[in-house]
Write a protein that holds these residues in place. Structure first.
Motif, mmCIF file in Angstrom:
data_model
loop_
_atom_site.group_PDB
_atom_site.id
_atom_site.type_symbol
_atom_site.label_atom_id
_atom_site.label_comp_id
_atom_site.label_asym_id
_atom_site.label_seq_id
_atom_site.Cartn_x
_atom_site.Cartn_y
_atom_site.Cartn_z
ATOM 1 N N VAL A 148 0.851 -1.194 0.000
ATOM 2 C CA VAL A 148 0.000 0.000 0.000
ATOM 3 C C VAL A 148 0.887 1.244 0.000
ATOM 4 N N ASN A 149 0.647 2.131 -0.943
ATOM 5 C CA ASN A 149 1.443 3.350 -1.070
ATOM 6 C C ASN A 149 0.504 4.533 -1.271
ATOM 7 N N THR A 150 0.812 5.640 -0.619
ATOM 8 C CA THR A 150 -0.043 6.825 -0.724
ATOM 9 C C THR A 150 0.714 7.942 -1.436
ATOM 10 N N THR A 151 0.214 8.350 -2.595
ATOM 11 C CA THR A 151 0.843 9.409 -3.390
ATOM 12 C C THR A 151 0.245 10.766 -3.021
ATOM 13 N N PRO A 152 0.923 11.859 -3.409
ATOM 14 C CA PRO A 152 0.340 13.196 -3.169
ATOM 15 C C PRO A 152 -1.054 13.344 -3.778
ATOM 16 N N LEU A 153 -1.276 12.701 -4.943
ATOM 17 C CA LEU A 153 -2.597 12.776 -5.568
ATOM 18 C C LEU A 153 -3.641 12.059 -4.713
ATOM 19 N N ASP A 154 -3.243 10.925 -4.086
ATOM 20 C CA ASP A 154 -4.153 10.217 -3.185
ATOM 21 C C ASP A 154 -4.563 11.117 -2.019
ATOM 22 N N VAL A 155 -3.596 11.867 -1.495
ATOM 23 C CA VAL A 155 -3.871 12.753 -0.362
ATOM 24 C C VAL A 155 -4.840 13.851 -0.783
ATOM 25 N N LYS A 156 -4.603 14.430 -1.961
ATOM 26 C CA LYS A 156 -5.492 15.492 -2.452
ATOM 27 C C LYS A 156 -6.911 14.956 -2.656
ATOM 28 N N ASN A 157 -7.011 13.776 -3.268
ATOM 29 C CA ASN A 157 -8.332 13.184 -3.515
ATOM 30 C C ASN A 157 -9.040 12.887 -2.188
ATOM 31 N N TYR A 158 -8.286 12.409 -1.211
ATOM 32 C CA TYR A 158 -8.867 12.124 0.106
ATOM 33 C C TYR A 158 -9.411 13.410 0.730
ATOM 34 N N PHE A 159 -8.608 14.470 0.683
ATOM 35 C CA PHE A 159 -9.023 15.739 1.279
ATOM 36 C C PHE A 159 -10.231 16.328 0.550
ATOM 37 N N PHE A 404 -0.289 18.579 5.362
ATOM 38 C CA PHE A 404 -0.134 17.472 4.412
ATOM 39 C C PHE A 404 0.238 16.169 5.117
ATOM 40 N N ALA A 405 1.161 16.231 6.086
ATOM 41 C CA ALA A 405 1.621 15.005 6.757
ATOM 42 C C ALA A 405 0.475 14.308 7.481
ATOM 43 N N LYS A 406 -0.364 15.092 8.173
ATOM 44 C CA LYS A 406 -1.493 14.507 8.902
ATOM 45 C C LYS A 406 -2.517 13.925 7.943
ATOM 46 N N LEU A 407 -2.798 14.664 6.885
ATOM 47 C CA LEU A 407 -3.772 14.182 5.906
ATOM 48 C C LEU A 407 -3.255 12.942 5.180
ATOM 49 N N LYS A 408 -1.945 12.881 4.987
ATOM 50 C CA LYS A 408 -1.377 11.676 4.366
ATOM 51 C C LYS A 408 -1.560 10.475 5.280
ATOM 52 N N ASP A 409 -1.366 10.669 6.596
ATOM 53 C CA ASP A 409 -1.593 9.578 7.547
ATOM 54 C C ASP A 409 -3.033 9.079 7.464
ATOM 55 N N ALA A 410 -3.978 10.025 7.425
ATOM 56 C CA ALA A 410 -5.394 9.654 7.367
ATOM 57 C C ALA A 410 -5.726 8.938 6.066
ATOM 58 N N ALA A 411 -5.174 9.440 4.956
ATOM 59 C CA ALA A 411 -5.417 8.800 3.656
ATOM 60 C C ALA A 411 -4.813 7.404 3.617
ATOM 61 N N THR A 412 -3.633 7.264 4.212
ATOM 62 C CA THR A 412 -2.976 5.949 4.253
ATOM 63 C C THR A 412 -3.793 4.959 5.078
ATOM 64 N N LEU A 416 -5.281 1.411 3.894
ATOM 65 C CA LEU A 416 -4.962 0.173 4.601
ATOM 66 C C LEU A 416 -6.241 -0.557 5.008
ATOM 67 N N ASN A 417 -7.181 0.192 5.583
ATOM 68 C CA ASN A 417 -8.443 -0.422 6.019
ATOM 69 C C ASN A 417 -9.224 -0.989 4.846
ATOM 70 N N ARG A 418 -9.227 -0.265 3.733
ATOM 71 C CA ARG A 418 -9.950 -0.743 2.546
ATOM 72 C C ARG A 418 -9.296 -2.009 1.983
ATOM 73 N N THR A 419 -7.957 -2.039 1.983
ATOM 74 C CA THR A 419 -7.234 -3.216 1.491
ATOM 75 C C THR A 419 -7.522 -4.439 2.351
ATOM 76 N N ILE A 420 -7.485 -4.251 3.675
ATOM 77 C CA ILE A 420 -7.774 -5.358 4.595
ATOM 78 C C ILE A 420 -9.213 -5.831 4.439
ATOM 79 N N ALA A 421 -10.156 -4.881 4.335
ATOM 80 C CA ALA A 421 -11.570 -5.238 4.203
ATOM 81 C C ALA A 421 -11.818 -6.042 2.927
ATOM 82 N N GLN A 422 -11.180 -5.623 1.834
ATOM 83 C CA GLN A 422 -11.344 -6.340 0.567
ATOM 84 C C GLN A 422 -10.757 -7.742 0.659
#
Length: 463
Positions: A148-159, A404-412, A416-422
């Motif tokens: 699982v990897n979180t890119t800057p675009l993932d963080v923006k989309n999450y926010f 950004f750092a906090k939002l990246k943690d939340a997006a990550t 992670l939760n979505r990957t485990i659930a799937q």
């Protein structure tokens, strides 16, 4: 002491009920996951431990316990296929950690053995399989999410997906550095402690009980457990401690030796591979007024030298002068204790040590404080500190620029939760699952119960 006695009485009552329940339900199977079963008696005993830990009785917790067991079984089952393993030393360390916690709650090894009705060694053997399975499940979970990897675009989309009225507000945060000056004692100032530990060693050598003396005189948390430290490897202890522990045979007692924590002697109980099970007694030399005065003078001289330099390098000063190993190699910067994994230096002011917060509140960004005397709330140890306020951010609504750092943690975490659930959804659809009717009403088990009903329906069709 009165509080401890009440705790032990509660433990005895709860365990007696749990044991009676265990006898009645010993052969009842609460759930089946593939080739593994969960017994009702396992759930009852874990519920008893839940009560013992100080929680209020709540039968609904049994649903949570069963969910955890189902999750653990499914992960461990996959771990066998993927050859995911844990070392025996890791299992031993976790067993010892939990056993030390049990002994502390019960008031020592002897009391623990009394209410268990068996020796600590026997109970460790009983705990070991479940703990091993739990550690394997944790490792399997890590393997599932390792890519699982979180890119800057993932963080923006999450926010961008957060509703405007749900954007979190962050408290005022600061970045604080420290240079810690711990009092250094002279040989003469240490002599009293060394003499006391030497006398205790002689008493042990003459036949007095090690655990009793440790309980009476040792000056660390292991005293409540008769000085028992459990198993440890060569990396977990101070080098002087390790050198003595790994040189001795089982039953042998070390000479008196000194570490940064104080004067010790130890006895090896058991050697197992590259781990040692030992107990010790420690006497910590008392800090003197003279040593505090010397420390204050040193801290003050460093403070004045830093003021004399126009653009002082705080990180270099911390690396050279600070006695705190956790911060000196981090540029002197404190880490957010609630988020150590990401090693963030941004700390909400309400999470600061109150002593530090009081000083920081009077400082300007970029300034250093005069040396202040601090007392550790847990150990009572005194030290002088120079604080540095690197930055301060006022309370605000979250935004990508500042947070950004906090939002990246939340997006990550979301990924992670979505990957485990799937993963669980897929494995549940491929695995035979049966849930006992007693747990069919558990909301938390809905996804498992659905899989269970589907398996039962398929089994009837096959018949």
């Amino acid at each position: 002491m009165r509080k401890l006695g009440l705790s032990l009485l509660n433990i005895l009552l709860v365990l007696s009920v749990a044991q009676a329940q265990t006898k009645r339900t010993l052969d009842k199977i609460a759930a089946v996951v593939g080739g593994n079963i969960v017994l009702q008696s396992d759930i009852e005993l874990q519920y008893a431990q839940y009560i013992v830990s100080g929680q209020q009785p709540n039968p609904a917790i049994k649903c949570v316990i069963l969910q955890n067991q189902l999750t653990q079984k499914l992960l461990a089952q996959q771990a066998v296929i993927d050859s995911v393993q844990v070392k025996d030393e890791e299992v031993d360390a976790e067993v010892d950690r939990r056993m030390r916690s049990f002994m502390q709650r019960a008031g020592g090894q002897e009391k623990l053995e009394q209410f268990l009705g068996r020796s600590v060694i026997q109970y460790k053997d009983e705990m070991r399989p479940d703990i091993k399975e739990s550690l394997i499940a944790q490792r399997m979970r890590a393997k599932i999410t390792e890519k699982v990897n979180t890119t800057p675009l993932d963080v923006k989309n999450y926010f961008d997906k957060i509703p405007k009225d749900s954007i979190p507000t962050y408290n005022k945060e600061v970045e604080v550095g420290e240079i810690v000056f711990q009092p250094k004692l002279t040989r003469e100032e240490k002599e009293s402690a060394k003499q006391k530990i030497t006398e205790l060693r002689e008493r042990v050598k003459k036949g007095e009980d090690f655990a009793t003396l440790a309980g009476l005189y040792s000056q660390d948390g292991s005293a409540a457990e008769g000085g028992d430290l459990g198993f440890f490897d060569r990396q977990q202890m101070a080098k002087e401690f390790t050198a003595n522990a790994f040189r001795l045979k089982a039953g042998e007692i070390s000479p008196v030796f000194e570490t940064e924590f104080g004067f010790h002697f130890l006895q090896v109980i058991e050697r197992r591979g590259e781990t040692v099970h030992a107990r010790h007694i420690i006497i910590i030399p008392a800090i003197t007024d003279a040593s505090l005065e010397r420390t204050h003078k040193l801290a003050d001289s460093v403070y004045k030298a830093m003021l004399a330099v126009k653009n002082f390098d705080f990180s270099s000063a911390a690396a050279y002068y600070s006695d705190d190993k956790e911060t000196k190699y981090n540029g002197g910067m404190m880490l957010n204790a609630d988020n150590v994994q990401t090693r963030t230096t941004y700390i909400p002011t309400n999470k600061l040590d109150p002593q530090v917060a009081l000083v920081v509140d009077t400082m300007k960004v970029g300034s250093i404080s005069k040396p202040q005397l601090f007392t550790d709330a847990q150990t009572g140890k005194k030290s002088y500190k120079i604080l540095y306020l690197k930055s301060a951010t006022n309370a605000h609504k979250a935004n990508l620029e500042q947070d950004f750092a906090k939002l990246k943690d939340a997006a990550t975490n979301e990924k992670l939760n979505r990957t485990i659930a799937q993963w669980f959804d897929k494995r549940r659809s491929e695995t035979y699952i049966r849930i006992d009717p007693e747990f069919q009403s558990c909301d938390i088990l809905k996804s498992w119960i659905t899989a269970s009903k589907k398996d039962n329906a398929q089994a009837k069709t096959t018949e």
